[in-house]
Design a protein around this motif. Structure first.
Motif, PDB file in Angstrom:
ATOM      1  N   CYS A  28       0.843  -1.197   0.000  1.00 34.78           N
ATOM      2  CA  CYS A  28       0.000   0.000   0.000  1.00 34.78           C
ATOM      3  C   CYS A  28       0.879   1.248   0.000  1.00 34.78           C
ATOM      4  O   CYS A  28       1.822   1.362   0.771  1.00 34.78           O
ATOM      5  N   GLN A  29       0.549   2.164  -0.873  1.00 29.50           N
ATOM      6  CA  GLN A  29       1.371   3.377  -1.024  1.00 29.50           C
ATOM      7  C   GLN A  29       0.681   4.604  -0.413  1.00 29.50           C
ATOM      8  O   GLN A  29       0.991   5.737  -0.806  1.00 29.50           O
ATOM      9  N   CYS A  30      -0.248   4.393   0.498  1.00 26.61           N
ATOM     10  CA  CYS A  30      -0.997   5.532   1.059  1.00 26.61           C
ATOM     11  C   CYS A  30      -0.060   6.592   1.655  1.00 26.61           C
ATOM     12  O   CYS A  30      -0.334   7.787   1.556  1.00 26.61           O
TER      13      CYS A  30
ATOM     14  N   ILE B 264       0.866   8.710  -1.157  1.00 22.70           N
ATOM     15  CA  ILE B 264      -0.297   9.458  -1.672  1.00 22.70           C
ATOM     16  C   ILE B 264      -0.588  10.637  -0.749  1.00 22.70           C
ATOM     17  O   ILE B 264      -0.815  11.764  -1.202  1.00 22.70           O
TER      18      ILE B 264
ATOM     19  N   CYS C  48       0.297   3.435  -7.576  1.00 19.58           N
ATOM     20  CA  CYS C  48       0.283   2.366  -6.561  1.00 19.58           C
ATOM     21  C   CYS C  48      -0.051   1.060  -7.265  1.00 19.58           C
ATOM     22  O   CYS C  48      -1.031   0.984  -8.014  1.00 19.58           O
TER      23      CYS C  48
ATOM     24  N   LEU D 251      -1.480  -1.461  -6.332  1.00 28.07           N
ATOM     25  CA  LEU D 251      -2.755  -2.076  -5.942  1.00 28.07           C
ATOM     26  C   LEU D 251      -3.973  -1.334  -6.505  1.00 28.07           C
ATOM     27  O   LEU D 251      -5.087  -1.839  -6.453  1.00 28.07           O
ATOM     28  N   PHE D 252      -3.740  -0.136  -7.061  1.00 28.16           N
ATOM     29  CA  PHE D 252      -4.855   0.734  -7.480  1.00 28.16           C
ATOM     30  C   PHE D 252      -5.743   0.033  -8.514  1.00 28.16           C
ATOM     31  O   PHE D 252      -5.283  -0.344  -9.599  1.00 28.16           O
TER      32      PHE D 252
ATOM     33  N   CYS E  87      -7.095  -3.134  -4.705  1.00 25.53           N
ATOM     34  CA  CYS E  87      -7.660  -2.046  -3.890  1.00 25.53           C
ATOM     35  C   CYS E  87      -8.693  -1.278  -4.724  1.00 25.53           C
ATOM     36  O   CYS E  87      -8.327  -0.606  -5.701  1.00 25.53           O
TER      37      CYS E  87
ATOM     38  N   GLY F 127      -6.193   0.308   1.351  1.00 25.53           N
ATOM     39  CA  GLY F 127      -5.629   1.431   2.098  1.00 25.53           C
ATOM     40  C   GLY F 127      -6.694   2.464   2.433  1.00 25.53           C
ATOM     41  O   GLY F 127      -7.762   2.508   1.811  1.00 25.53           O
TER      42      GLY F 127
ATOM     43  N   CYS G 138      -6.795   5.592   1.858  1.00 30.45           N
ATOM     44  CA  CYS G 138      -7.080   6.617   0.827  1.00 30.45           C
ATOM     45  C   CYS G 138      -8.161   6.181  -0.150  1.00 30.45           C
ATOM     46  O   CYS G 138      -8.628   6.976  -0.961  1.00 30.45           O
ATOM     47  N   MET G 139      -8.537   4.905  -0.110  1.00 28.59           N
ATOM     48  CA  MET G 139      -9.595   4.411  -0.994  1.00 28.59           C
ATOM     49  C   MET G 139     -10.929   4.337  -0.257  1.00 28.59           C
ATOM     50  O   MET G 139     -11.957   4.009  -0.843  1.00 28.59           O
TER      51      MET G 139
ATOM     52  N   CYS H  93      -7.274   8.360  -3.584  1.00 26.21           N
ATOM     53  CA  CYS H  93      -7.408   7.164  -4.435  1.00 26.21           C
ATOM     54  C   CYS H  93      -8.867   6.924  -4.801  1.00 26.21           C
ATOM     55  O   CYS H  93      -9.181   6.559  -5.939  1.00 26.21           O
TER      56      CYS H  93
HETATM   57 FE1  SF4 Z   1      -2.764   1.940  -3.077  1.00 19.70          FE
HETATM   58 FE2  SF4 Z   1      -5.220   1.549  -2.248  1.00 19.70          FE
HETATM   59 FE3  SF4 Z   1      -3.435   2.726  -0.608  1.00 19.70          FE
HETATM   60 FE4  SF4 Z   1      -4.385   3.976  -2.772  1.00 19.70          FE
HETATM   61  S1  SF4 Z   1      -5.555   3.324  -0.980  1.00 19.70           S
HETATM   62  S2  SF4 Z   1      -2.279   3.876  -2.122  1.00 19.70           S
HETATM   63  S3  SF4 Z   1      -4.617   2.325  -4.245  1.00 19.70           S
HETATM   64  S4  SF4 Z   1      -3.417   0.623  -1.386  1.00 19.70           S
END
Ligand code: SF4
Length: 359
Positions: free
Chosen positions: A312-314, A317, A327, A329-330, A334, A341, A343-344, A351
């Motif tokens: 996860c790259q939150c 972000i 990211c 997973l986007f 995710c 994460g 942010c989704m 996200c």
């Molecule tokens: Fe990746 Fe989901 Fe976190 Fe956004 S919310 S950075 S898509 S894991």
């Protein structure tokens, strides 16, 4: 309605975009940062980035109050729910990941977790069910803190308390200025937070950091105008604090709301998901309201744990270092239906905004 039309008028949009394009020819690469989920929605939903010259970039900072609630504070809500307390919260808090689970998953195991539309709904529930202990998860920036403050200063039933996760925006903006390689050249300050705090807290950015800062509203032309105002400052090398949203934001802010915040809370160090610990960035109920502070009432311990799953790259972000599609997973593992994460999760999360508007 007439006001709304004015700020969505395509002719005005064209005029502002033309001015941006003209001034951008005299600028190098300029990166402007906003710190507001609603600004990100406006920018993304209306495709404003596509109207900007390639050397003008607008990035999203930590503008979603739900996204930055640390894992440990979600874990506290889950701990209380598992102990039999009734946890009340706004809908988007339900699916924010804790270290092991979310509140909605905890509810599925039999815990009493209820979504409310207002704090007052949770208070009414507590009054009607005096044998149960009710806790409200109070999440939000300066915009929602006055509501928590007003309720905390009012007549609360003894079986009600707050799990406070309110955070303050200016310390997060200051943190962004220290993020390596981010090189922000201007801030778009959030309109609704500014309606509460006024302009003074942003003086730091112009006076100490020489950072052009413009408070902006939420219509497309508001945001474009703020970008143009920042570029003008950038061009003249003259960092000033300007208010594009003067129809709502008063220089002194909302004095009544500020007074309620001051009477109910002290400012303390706060942990932010994806960011870490920031001095003077969180609110805590004052000692005379300790009976309504769930952490004190139930002797909760705060154990900071890892923010997110490894992919996860939150954290990137939230500080504007990458865009959602960067990211891995986007929209794969995710998604808005099954967020990995934070942010989704919320409609203000970067996200989620991109998932709903860009793809
Ligand atoms: Fe990746 Fe989901 Fe976190 Fe956004 S919310 S950075 S898509 S894991």
């Amino acid at each position: 309605m007439a006001e709304l039309k004015r700020f969505r008028n395509p002719k005005t949009t064209q005029d502002i975009v033309q001015k941006i394009q003209e001034i951008a020819t005299k600028a190098g690469q300029v990166r402007i940062c906003h710190v507001c989920g609603t600004h990100e929605w406006t920018i993304t939903h209306f495709g404003l980035r596509s109207l900007l010259p390639s050397n003008i970039e607008v990035i999203a900072g930590p503008g979603c109050p739900v996204c930055i609630v640390p894992v440990a504070e979600i874990d506290q809500a889950i701990e209380l729910a598992r102990e039999g307390k009734v946890i009340t919260c706004f809908g988007d808090v339900l699916r924010v990941p804790g270290s092991q689970a979310t509140l909605i998953e905890t509810k599925a195991t039999g815990a009493d977790v209820r979504v409310v539309y207002a704090v007052s709904d949770a208070i009414e529930m507590a009054k009607k069910e005096p044998k149960k202990e009710f806790v409200f998860s109070a999440v939000g920036f300066e915009t929602t803190a006055p509501i928590t403050a007003t309720e905390a200063l009012g007549e609360l039933p003894p079986n009600f308390s707050f799990l406070v996760s309110h955070r303050l925006i200016p310390p997060a903006m200051e943190m962004l200025l220290g993020v390596e390689d981010l090189q922000i050249e201007g801030f778009i300050a959030p309109g609704h937070v500014s309606a509460i705090i006024g302009l003074k807290p942003y003086e730091l950015f112009t006076k100490v950091y020489q950072m052009p800062t413009v408070v902006a509203g939420f219509e497309p032309n508001d945001v474009l105008m703020a970008i143009y105002m920042i570029l003008k400052q950038h061009h003249t090398n003259d960092a000033r604090l300007e208010n594009e949203y003067a129809r709502v934001v008063k220089p002194e802010g909302n004095k009544k709301a500020l007074k309620a915040i001051h009477r109910a809370f002290t400012v303390t160090t706060g942990h932010w998901r994806g960011i870490g610990t920031l001095d003077n960035s969180a609110l805590q109920l004052r000692n005379n309201l300790a009976q309504y502070d769930a952490r004190k009432k139930y002797h909760l311990k705060l154990t900071q744990s890892k923010d997110a799953p490894s992919d996860c790259q939150c954290h990137q972000i939230i500080v504007g270092k990458i865009k959602p599609h960067q990211c891995p997973l986007f929209l794969k593992t995710c998604t808005p239906a099954k967020p990995v994460g934070a942010c989704m999760v919320s409609s203000e999360g970067t996200c989620r905004v991109w998932a709903k508007n860009v793809t």
